[in-house]
Design a protein around this motif. Structure first.
Motif, mmCIF file in Angstrom:
data_model
loop_
_atom_site.group_PDB
_atom_site.id
_atom_site.type_symbol
_atom_site.label_atom_id
_atom_site.label_comp_id
_atom_site.label_asym_id
_atom_site.label_seq_id
_atom_site.Cartn_x
_atom_site.Cartn_y
_atom_site.Cartn_z
ATOM 1 N N ARG A 46 0.959 -1.427 -0.292
ATOM 2 C CA ARG A 46 -0.150 -0.149 0.189
ATOM 3 C C ARG A 46 0.502 1.267 -0.058
ATOM 4 O O ARG A 46 0.877 1.781 -0.675
ATOM 5 C CB ARG A 46 -0.509 0.381 1.716
ATOM 6 C CG ARG A 46 -1.957 -1.166 1.665
ATOM 7 C CD ARG A 46 -3.638 -1.075 1.478
ATOM 8 N NE ARG A 46 -2.516 -0.694 3.602
ATOM 9 C CZ ARG A 46 -2.691 -1.940 4.214
ATOM 10 N NH1 ARG A 46 -2.923 -3.552 3.651
ATOM 11 N NH2 ARG A 46 -2.365 -2.339 5.155
ATOM 12 N N ALA A 49 2.146 1.210 -3.405
ATOM 13 C CA ALA A 49 1.490 2.054 -4.292
ATOM 14 C C ALA A 49 1.143 3.419 -4.632
ATOM 15 O O ALA A 49 0.898 4.122 -5.547
ATOM 16 C CB ALA A 49 0.806 1.413 -4.363
ATOM 17 N N GLU A 50 1.210 4.290 -3.381
ATOM 18 C CA GLU A 50 0.817 5.015 -3.079
ATOM 19 C C GLU A 50 1.576 5.817 -3.282
ATOM 20 O O GLU A 50 2.182 7.516 -3.534
ATOM 21 C CB GLU A 50 0.346 5.687 -1.101
ATOM 22 C CG GLU A 50 0.380 7.212 -0.873
ATOM 23 C CD GLU A 50 -0.179 7.239 0.119
ATOM 24 O OE1 GLU A 50 -0.043 8.062 0.661
ATOM 25 O OE2 GLU A 50 -0.949 6.240 0.407
ATOM 26 N N LEU A 54 0.032 4.748 -8.460
ATOM 27 C CA LEU A 54 -0.491 3.663 -9.095
ATOM 28 C C LEU A 54 -1.862 2.917 -7.767
ATOM 29 O O LEU A 54 -1.822 2.826 -6.728
ATOM 30 C CB LEU A 54 0.368 1.997 -8.827
ATOM 31 C CG LEU A 54 2.252 2.536 -9.061
ATOM 32 C CD1 LEU A 54 2.948 1.557 -9.500
ATOM 33 C CD2 LEU A 54 1.410 2.639 -10.820
ATOM 34 N N PRO A 55 -2.367 2.930 -8.395
ATOM 35 C CA PRO A 55 -3.408 1.612 -7.657
ATOM 36 C C PRO A 55 -4.139 0.870 -7.168
ATOM 37 O O PRO A 55 -2.000 0.229 -7.665
ATOM 38 C CB PRO A 55 -4.811 1.284 -9.131
ATOM 39 C CG PRO A 55 -4.026 1.779 -10.161
ATOM 40 C CD PRO A 55 -2.410 1.993 -9.387
ATOM 41 N N ASP A 56 -4.122 0.493 -6.090
ATOM 42 C CA ASP A 56 -4.025 -0.927 -5.055
ATOM 43 C C ASP A 56 -3.798 -1.913 -5.887
ATOM 44 O O ASP A 56 -3.325 -2.819 -5.274
ATOM 45 C CB ASP A 56 -5.181 -0.737 -3.852
ATOM 46 C CG ASP A 56 -4.891 -0.213 -2.927
ATOM 47 O OD1 ASP A 56 -3.270 0.393 -2.892
ATOM 48 O OD2 ASP A 56 -5.455 -0.205 -2.167
ATOM 49 N N VAL A 57 -4.684 -2.290 -6.833
ATOM 50 C CA VAL A 57 -5.432 -3.291 -7.290
ATOM 51 C C VAL A 57 -3.595 -3.595 -8.818
ATOM 52 O O VAL A 57 -3.617 -4.962 -9.597
ATOM 53 C CB VAL A 57 -6.440 -3.063 -8.703
ATOM 54 C CG1 VAL A 57 -6.846 -3.237 -7.479
ATOM 55 C CG2 VAL A 57 -6.019 -2.534 -9.266
ATOM 56 N N ASP A 58 -2.492 -2.548 -9.033
ATOM 57 C CA ASP A 58 -0.655 -3.062 -9.789
ATOM 58 C C ASP A 58 -0.957 -3.933 -9.379
ATOM 59 O O ASP A 58 -0.235 -3.889 -8.287
ATOM 60 C CB ASP A 58 -0.788 -1.475 -9.959
ATOM 61 C CG ASP A 58 0.392 -1.427 -10.890
ATOM 62 O OD1 ASP A 58 1.265 -2.521 -10.821
ATOM 63 O OD2 ASP A 58 0.422 -0.821 -11.465
#
Length: 113
Positions: A46, A49-50, A54-58
């Motif tokens: 997380r 990604a932040e 990027l989105p969490d699903v990447d």
């Protein structure tokens, strides 16, 4: 326990060899150690990604988190199984761990670019 302050060197240096030996011979302690790393990985993902926007699903942050988690675990375990040098002061194990963690972080950073 605060991360800013470690236990007094005299107490931690006396128990370090016993803790090190127990970590490889006690399955319950090993299980807790691995569980802690397993639970940390999603938090790393997380945060990465932040930071990368990027989105969490990447999948990339999940892979980066796995790399970071494995590098940190390997550095600590490698450090824990190094022999304590005779005559080294109580600060030596802490300095050695810091160096191992810096090396691990550098390897991860090199792998991310």
């Amino acid at each position: 326990m605060s991360w800013a302050r470690a236990p007094p060197a005299s107490r931690s240096s006396r128990s370090w060899p016993r803790t090190r030996a127990t970590s490889t011979s006690e399955p319950g302690l090993r299980a807790v150690w691995l569980q802690a790393h397993d639970e940390a990985e999603p938090a790393f993902a997380r945060a990465l990604a932040e930071r990368a926007g990027l989105p969490d699903v990447d999948v990339r942050p999940a892979v980066w988190a796995a790399m970071l988690n494995a590098a940190l675990r390997a550095a600590v375990e490698q450090h824990a199984h190094r022999p304590v040098e005779p005559g080294s002061g109580p600060a030596a194990p802490r300095a050695g761990l810091a160096a191992a963690l810096r090396t691990a972080a550098g390897l991860v950073a090199a792998g991310l670019t």
